[in-house]
Write an enzyme that holds these catalytic residues in place. Structure first.
Site, short mmCIF file in Angstrom:
data_model
loop_
_atom_site.label_atom_id
_atom_site.label_comp_id
_atom_site.label_asym_id
_atom_site.label_seq_id
_atom_site.Cartn_x
_atom_site.Cartn_y
_atom_site.Cartn_z
N LYS A 47 0.81 -1.20 -0.15
CA LYS A 47 0.13 -0.01 -0.01
C LYS A 47 0.87 1.15 -0.01
CE LYS A 47 -3.08 -2.23 3.49
NZ LYS A 47 -3.58 -2.26 4.78
N GLY A 48 2.20 1.17 0.35
CA GLY A 48 3.11 2.30 0.78
C GLY A 48 3.22 3.21 -0.47
N ASP A 107 14.84 -0.94 0.78
CA ASP A 107 15.45 -1.01 1.91
C ASP A 107 16.65 -2.17 1.64
OD1 ASP A 107 15.81 -0.44 4.60
OD2 ASP A 107 14.90 -2.47 5.15
N LYS A 135 17.41 3.66 0.66
CA LYS A 135 18.25 3.49 1.83
C LYS A 135 19.51 2.63 1.30
CE LYS A 135 14.65 2.83 5.50
NZ LYS A 135 14.28 2.17 6.63
N ASP A 163 4.02 3.27 6.49
CA ASP A 163 3.46 2.87 7.80
C ASP A 163 4.45 2.49 8.71
OD1 ASP A 163 3.81 0.28 6.25
OD2 ASP A 163 2.46 -0.47 7.79
P1 IMP Z 1 13.01 -4.38 1.28
O1 IMP Z 1 12.65 -5.82 0.71
O2 IMP Z 1 13.95 -4.58 2.39
O3 IMP Z 1 13.66 -3.53 0.06
O4 IMP Z 1 11.56 -3.80 1.66
C1 IMP Z 1 10.99 -3.10 1.15
C2 IMP Z 1 9.67 -2.68 1.74
O5 IMP Z 1 9.91 -2.71 3.30
C3 IMP Z 1 9.05 -1.32 1.54
O6 IMP Z 1 8.10 -1.36 0.41
C4 IMP Z 1 8.35 -0.92 2.78
O7 IMP Z 1 7.05 -1.66 2.73
C5 IMP Z 1 9.07 -1.43 3.86
N1 IMP Z 1 9.93 -0.61 4.52
C6 IMP Z 1 11.51 -0.73 4.44
N2 IMP Z 1 11.91 0.52 5.13
C7 IMP Z 1 10.81 1.11 5.47
C8 IMP Z 1 10.71 2.63 6.58
O8 IMP Z 1 11.92 2.94 6.78
N3 IMP Z 1 9.45 2.59 6.76
C9 IMP Z 1 8.54 2.05 6.27
N4 IMP Z 1 8.42 0.71 5.66
C10 IMP Z 1 9.55 0.34 5.16
MG MG Z 2 5.19 -1.43 4.73
#
Ligand code: IMP
Ligand code: MG
Length: 184
Positions: A47-48, A107, A135, A163
């Site tokens: 949803k982000g 992330d 990030k 969120d």
């Molecule tokens: P990844 O697979 O670790 O890159 O995670 C990506 C997902 O994690 C994003 O689409 C977000 O939903 C969530 N996420 C990662 N970091 C944050 C943050 O700082 N705030 C909120 N959601 C995050």
């Molecule tokens: Mg999320």
């Protein structure tokens, strides 16, 4: 916004900054796809990225389709679980299309890497990613977005769609969440 505001350590991107980001990224995307001759499909990751996607795609004056996917890699915490589930999938064929995935944040990079592979396997002509936030310090896999709104430090952020435990999505800006909120 008052009760939520008390949980925010500082604002990283205010409404003006978010508008500038959307203007810049929409312009880049428009230039890149204007003459492609192929169908352009935005895949909006729920949803982000909903607010970001809504602001972005309205600034792209090209014919395009909108599709939604819902994935999860996180529970209600702030660290990646390392596996990804598809909860809502595309409703159409993307074979031969130019696909631009719209993400809220990269992330570890695991979610995006898995998604890009999935969409490529389904026969898209090209798959690129546009993320509001990045990030880079947190990356666990080799994955970078093609369009990046803003690089941010290693902190947990909320607002403008993002969120913590389903809260704070409706803040009109992106801010760092006070660690005391999730360390309780
Ligand atoms: P990844 O697979 O670790 O890159 O995670 C990506 C997902 O994690 C994003 O689409 C977000 O939903 C969530 N996420 C990662 N970091 C944050 C943050 O700082 N705030 C909120 N959601 C995050
Ligand atoms: Mg999320």
């Amino acid at each position: 916004m008052e009760p939520m505001k008390n949980d925010i350590l500082c604002v990283l991107a205010d409404e003006k900054k978010l508008e500038e980001i959307c203007d810049r990224l929409a312009q880049q995307i428009t230039e890149d796809y204007r003459d492609s001759g192929r169908e352009l499909i935005f895949v909006i990751v729920l949803k982000g990225s909903v607010f970001f996607a809504a602001d972005l795609v309205r600034r792209v004056p090209l014919p395009c389709g909108l599709e939604f996917m819902k994935l999860s890699s996180y529970g209600s915490g702030t660290a990646t679980s390392g596996f990804i589930q598809v909860h809502l999938d595309l409703k159409r064929d993307i074979n031969g299309a130019d696909v631009v995935v719209i993400e809220d944040i990269i992330d570890s990079g695991r979610t995006l890497k898995k998604l890009m592979c999935l969409l490529t396997d389904r026969g898209a002509h090209s798959v690129r990613c546009c993320t509001l936030l990045d990030k880079p310090e947190r990356r666990q896999v080799d994955m970078n977005a093609d369009y990046v709104g803003m690089e941010i430090p290693d902190a947990f952020v909320v607002g403008y769609g993002l969120d913590y435990d389903e809260k704070y999505r409706n803040l009109p800006y992106v801010g760092i969440l006070k660690p005391t909120v999730y360390q309780k």
